[in-house]
Design a protein around this motif. Structure first.
Motif, short mmCIF file in Angstrom:
data_model
loop_
_atom_site.label_atom_id
_atom_site.label_comp_id
_atom_site.label_asym_id
_atom_site.label_seq_id
_atom_site.Cartn_x
_atom_site.Cartn_y
_atom_site.Cartn_z
N SER B 33 41.05 -55.77 22.93
CA SER B 33 40.62 -54.38 22.82
C SER B 33 41.44 -53.65 21.76
O SER B 33 42.53 -54.06 21.40
CB SER B 33 40.81 -53.65 24.16
OG SER B 33 40.40 -54.47 25.20
N ASN B 220 26.71 -54.26 14.15
CA ASN B 220 26.10 -54.99 15.26
C ASN B 220 27.06 -55.08 16.44
O ASN B 220 26.64 -55.04 17.60
CB ASN B 220 25.69 -56.40 14.82
CG ASN B 220 24.58 -56.35 13.81
OD1 ASN B 220 23.86 -55.35 13.71
ND2 ASN B 220 24.43 -57.43 13.04
N SER B 221 28.36 -55.22 16.13
CA SER B 221 29.34 -55.38 17.20
C SER B 221 29.76 -54.05 17.83
O SER B 221 30.41 -54.04 18.87
CB SER B 221 30.59 -56.10 16.68
OG SER B 221 30.23 -57.15 15.85
N ARG B 223 28.18 -51.91 19.44
CA ARG B 223 27.62 -51.66 20.76
C ARG B 223 28.41 -52.37 21.85
O ARG B 223 28.49 -51.91 22.97
CB ARG B 223 26.16 -52.10 20.80
CG ARG B 223 25.34 -51.39 19.77
CD ARG B 223 23.86 -51.59 20.00
NE ARG B 223 23.14 -50.94 18.91
CZ ARG B 223 22.63 -51.58 17.88
NH1 ARG B 223 22.72 -52.90 17.81
NH2 ARG B 223 22.01 -50.94 16.93
N ASN B 224 28.99 -53.53 21.46
CA ASN B 224 29.77 -54.27 22.45
C ASN B 224 31.22 -53.83 22.47
O ASN B 224 32.07 -54.52 23.01
CB ASN B 224 29.70 -55.77 22.16
CG ASN B 224 28.30 -56.21 21.83
OD1 ASN B 224 27.34 -55.64 22.36
ND2 ASN B 224 28.18 -57.18 20.96
N GLY B 225 31.49 -52.73 21.82
CA GLY B 225 32.86 -52.24 21.79
C GLY B 225 33.61 -52.83 20.61
O GLY B 225 33.18 -53.82 20.01
N TYR B 226 34.73 -52.19 20.31
CA TYR B 226 35.49 -52.64 19.15
C TYR B 226 36.32 -53.85 19.49
O TYR B 226 36.78 -54.00 20.60
CB TYR B 226 36.42 -51.52 18.69
CG TYR B 226 35.70 -50.30 18.24
CD1 TYR B 226 34.98 -50.31 17.05
CD2 TYR B 226 35.72 -49.15 19.01
CE1 TYR B 226 34.31 -49.20 16.64
CE2 TYR B 226 35.05 -48.03 18.59
CZ TYR B 226 34.35 -48.05 17.41
OH TYR B 226 33.68 -46.95 17.00
N THR B 227 36.51 -54.69 18.47
CA THR B 227 37.53 -55.72 18.59
C THR B 227 38.47 -55.57 17.41
O THR B 227 38.05 -55.09 16.36
CB THR B 227 36.92 -57.13 18.56
OG1 THR B 227 36.35 -57.34 17.27
CG2 THR B 227 35.88 -57.32 19.64
#
Lengths: 349, 265, 326
Positions: B33, B220-221, B223-227
């Motif tokens: 995260s 694209n990523s 939506r799945n939250g940041y990495t």
């Protein structure tokens, strides 16, 4: 004699006539100065000779060859530009060798030749420098060497001294003239500086408003200007407007005698060089009462600025002459010798 | 300059740098995260981005292909247009230059939609090469401007001089025009390169989800939250930008390219 | 000596000259074809498709009807029922874009003015920094601000840890923040909100504002304001009476350009704006690539956006012409 001959050459840009139909002959091996105020068409004329502009009308011949339609890169007249136009991305040597290399000479030979040309303009050892590292005078020498590299039949210079400071300018004028005489190359210099023209030229072409006013050697231009414009543009002159009467000219109520001949009552303009006028003690022919307004002593010459009934007059004496010493406010007489007065027709205004 | 001016400049720089600093810091996170300040700092994310995760390495490869391809193509098209505009100044050349700048002047979403349709009809939709062409079209305006500035900086008397020394138009082009405009051409190339790397909307419409560049992959990523790996991408791109513009500033005249008055120093 | 390599021998014949002419013609032809195909056809496609029709359960068909435009301005069921939903979206596009562009120009102006007074080499360093920030993808910038404004980390956390939240509650301003939607019962909350949207959009175009203002400001003649100062004008009077009037037109031109650029911004709005304040750009996206799959309606919206942008650009062009004429 295979000089450069212009017949009826003119140039029109849009609605403006930059150069009126002009006939001129540039003698082989001579240096001709195109002299005139800015915008008189002298640069346009030079560019037409170089092939950078096409004449609207007329013919340009080099000897017996018609070169009117020959493009600049085929005429290969060497040209020195006002800004010198040296290529900043090449070294000095490469600039000088440019015309030789694109002309097909093997590079080593061309660069060797460039080096010897640099020696002629006294720039030995400057070959590897960048243009940006040179002073104004050095740039001009490079520009001259570059233009001469292709051994042109005609050598053109557009205001070559205007980017130099006053002192350097005088030296370069003499140097350029000596170089030109040594090479014996037909040369045309455009300038607005009459001293420059008189220093260098065999023949001066005075131009104004796209027209040639007079073509003559420097001394003749100075002493026998054919019209008031030339008299005014070359050197200094006092001018008076009047009407021609038999044997003299009436300026207001003042009569001046002159040897010139005009129809009675035609309007004329009188001109006299300051050094041809003089101060006088006794009244006589062509002597007019005057009051000294200002005395300007420049060392080599002294000028008396006089006020008279016919207008202001400047009288000039060389240092060492023993004229009466006057100061501002003194009353005197000024003598305008009849044979020194030049009379030109004037359109009545 | 007064003290107030310095404070204002410093403040502006701070706000300008703030999100960038945050993203850079977040790249160092050890976990999956994003935290700021980073927890358990590590450089492992850089390995993921550049080496081990195919999603990111593919995206990076696509970004590089599209950016370099688009920059090359844009310069190749812009050069003749700028040259015609400069040498002839004809009406047609002005129209061409105007059309070339059009895609950059309108909101990018409109040209994105338009190019999406265009490739759908011509069969290019979803291919990397169409992405290259699309970016070249979108960003052609940049080399057009820089090359035009370069051409205008050539002294016309240099061309006259070359002509009086026997140079034809082709030779003068090769020996006078080209060498003097190379810095401006390279600047134009780099501007396209950097903007293509970062462009999102147009490539989104013309890629049709069949491949991803780095910016697309990040979007694209989202939506799945940041990495933290996404932050590494951001840093990479920022570093590339800074290097490129620093190069332009070092070897070209950046203030002049940006339109500063030349007479002042 | 290496530079001499590119000055080379070139054979030159009359035949080559005439070939040069036809080559120029061919070049014009090829370039014209390229420009028309790639820079004009896409726009024409958008315009043509905007008159097409969506087929339920399928894609769409060519056609010539104004129903998409009718839907945009008054809704499908007009005249029985009127909805201004899509006009309202366009309104939000304008609303966000205007505020953000004006804000960016107002803050960029003093910055650029100060920048132009620095040494040329220092200016170059700043320009590198600004250009790098300018080229940063909208995606990265949104990511940065999203982290900065998020509740778990970033500013709200900072507010809480430093006690600023408590202080706001103590002086009573916390309630005002809640009223305008910038706080939840426990702490400040910056997103989604208009504040976050406009902040990010301004940030997005701020470097553009600097770059666009830079030429005009760097050409300002310092002797002009110095002359005014010798006549006894104060610094502020000089700014008001000399500097601002002479850059009025570039200032307006820049604002317009930024505004047009922001009209199409998508990522910022979709992340930071509340769902009831989505814009036309977001609608275009969802119609063409998103869930709605209604390409003709999306195109119609794109055309309307394009027309709005063109009108603004045209005014910008007029302003520029006026600026240059002076």
């Amino acid at each position: 004699m295979s000089g450069l001959i212009l017949s009826g050459v003119s140039k029109t840009f849009g609605n403006t006539r930059a150069v009126e139909p002009t006939d001129l002959t540039f003698a082989k091996g001579q240096l001709t100065a195109l002299l005139g105020p800015s915008g008189c068409g002298k640069t346009t004329l030079l560019r037409m000779i170089a092939g950078l502009e096409n004449p609207t009308r007329g013919q340009i011949k080099l000897g017996d060859d018609d070169i009117t339609d020959l493009p600049a890169h085929k005429r290969k007249f060497g040209m020195v530009f006002q800004s010198f136009a040296l290529f900043p991305h090449y070294t000095v040597r490469e600039n000088v060798a440019y015309s030789l290399i694109i002309g097909g000479m093997p590079k080593p030979t061309a660069l060797e030749k460039a080096e010897s040309l640099l020696a002629t303009v006294q720039l030995n050892g400057f070959g590897d420098r960048r243009v940006g590292e040179l002073s104004g005078g050095q740039r001009q020498r490079v520009a001259i060497a570059r233009a001469l590299a292709q051994e042109p039949q005609v050598f053109l210079l557009d205001e070559p001294m205007s980017a130099l400071d006053a002192k350097l300018r005088e030296d370069m004028q003499v140097e350029l003239r000596l170089l030109q005489q040594r090479l014996g190359i037909t040369t045309i210099v455009v300038t607005h500086d009459q001293r420059e023209a008189m220093t260098m030229a065999d023949t001066i072409v005075v131009m104004s408003n796209g027209r040639v006013e007079q073509v003559a050697p420097p001394q003749e231009i100075y002493h026998r200007p054919t019209n008031a414009f030339v008299a005014d543009f070359i050197g200094k002159a006092n001018f008076f407007d009047g009407l021609y009467k038999s044997g003299g000219v009436m300026i207001g109520s003042q009569a001046l005698e002159t040897p010139a001949n005009f129809a009675p009552d035609s309007p004329v303009r009188l001109a006299i060089r300051p050094e041809s006028a003089c101060l006088a003690r006794e009244p006589g022919q062509n002597r007019i009462p005057a009051v000294v307004g200002f005395v300007r002593d420049l060392g080599p010459v002294r000028e008396y600025h006089l006020t008279t009934d016919i207008g202001p007059i400047i009288v000039e004496y060389a240092a060492g002459s023993d004229e009466q010493k006057l100061t501002a406010g003194d009353k005197t007489l000024v003598h305008l010798p009849a044979d020194a007065l030049r009379v030109y027709p004037r359109t009545a205004a | 300059m007064r003290i107030g001016g310095h404070i204002f400049i410093a403040l502006a720089a701070l706000v300008l740098a703030l999100p960038i600093v945050v993203v850079c810091g977040a790249a160092l996170n050890g976990g999956r995260s994003m935290f700021f300040p980073p927890r358990d700092p590590t450089l492992a994310r850089f390995g993921e981005f550049f080496v081990s995760e195919p999603v990111w390495t593919n995206a990076l490869a696509n970004s590089i292909i599209v950016a370099f391809g688009a920059a090359t193509l844009a310069v190749l098209i812009a050069w003749p247009v700028a040259y015609l505009l400069w040498s002839s100044g004809s009406k047609l050349s002005k129209v061409l230059a105007g059309l070339g700048s059009l895609p950059f002047a309108v909101p990018p979403i409109v040209i994105g939609v338009g190019l999406g349709f265009f490739w759908a009809f011509t069969g290019g939709l979803g291919h990397v090469w169409s992405g290259v062409v699309s970016h070249a079209i979108l960003l052609m305006a940049l080399p057009l401007v820089t090359i035009s500035i370069g051409l205008q900086s050539i002294d016309r008397s240099h061309l006259d001089a070359a002509a009086t020394m026997g140079a034809t138009e082709q030779i003068a082009f090769r020996t006078v025009v080209l060498p003097q405009t190379i810095p401006y051409t390279i600047s134009g190339f780099f501007f396209v390169l950097v903007l293509s790397f970062n462009e999102f909307i147009v490539i989104f419409f013309v890629s049709a989800s069949s491949y991803a560049t780095v910016t697309l992959q990040i979007f694209n990523s989202l939506r799945n939250g940041y990495t933290p790996t996404m932050a590494v991408a951001a840093i990479t791109f920022l570093v590339v930008s800074i290097l490129v513009f620093a190069a332009v500033a070092r070897w070209g005249d950046l203030p002049r390219l940006m339109g500063a008055d030349q007479s002042k120093n | 000596m290496t530079v001499a390599e590119d000055i080379d021998v070139a054979a030159d014949s009359p035949a080559k000259a005439t070939r040069g002419l036809t080559r120029k013609g061919a070049l014009y032809g090829v370039l014209s074809a390229l420009m028309v195909v790639f820079c004009v056809v896409p726009f024409i496609l958008v315009i043509v498709i905007s008159f097409g029709r969506k087929v339920e359960g399928a894609a769409w068909v060519w056609g010539f009807s104004f129903e998409n435009y009718q839907r945009f301005f008054v809704g499908t069921l007009w005249p029985d029922e009127v909805t201004f939903l899509y006009l309202q979206q366009l309104g939000y596009s304008f609303y966000f874009a205007i505020i953000a562009s004006v804000l960016a120009v107002l803050t960029a102006l003093p910055f650029t003015l100060l920048l132009t007074r620095l040494k040329r080499s220092t200016q170059a360093i700043w320009l590198v920094f600004i250009l790098s920030s300018l080229s940063m993808s909208e995606v990265f910038i949104v990511m940065g601000w999203d982290i900065l404004l998020s509740n778990n980390s970033g500013l709200p956390k900072l507010f809480q840890v430093t006690g600023t939240t408590q202080w706001l509650k103590d002086v009573g301003w916390f309630q005002s923040l809640r009223d305008i939607g910038l706080a939840n019962p426990r702490n400040v909350k910056f997103k989604p909100s208009e504040f976050a949207t406009i902040l990010t959009m301004s940030y997005l175009v701020w470097p553009y504002a600097v770059i666009l203002l830079y030429p005009a400001l760097s050409r300002l003649d310092p002797s002009l304001s110095e002359a005014a100062r010798t006549m006894g004008a104060s610094r502020w009077t000089v700014t008001r009476t000399v500097t601002l009037p002479s850059i009025r037109l570039p200032l307006m031109g820049t604002t317009l350009l930024l505004f047009v650029f922001l009209l199409g911004s998508y990522v910022t709005i979709s992340v930071f704006a509340t769902p009831d304040k989505q814009t036309t750009a977001v609608a275009i996206y969802s119609n063409i690539r998103g869930s709605n799959l209604n390409a003709p309606f999306g195109s119609a919206q794109a055309v309307i956006l394009l027309i709005s942008a063109s009108i603004c650009l045209y005014f910008g062009h007029l302003l520029n012409r006026k600026a240059e004429a002076r």
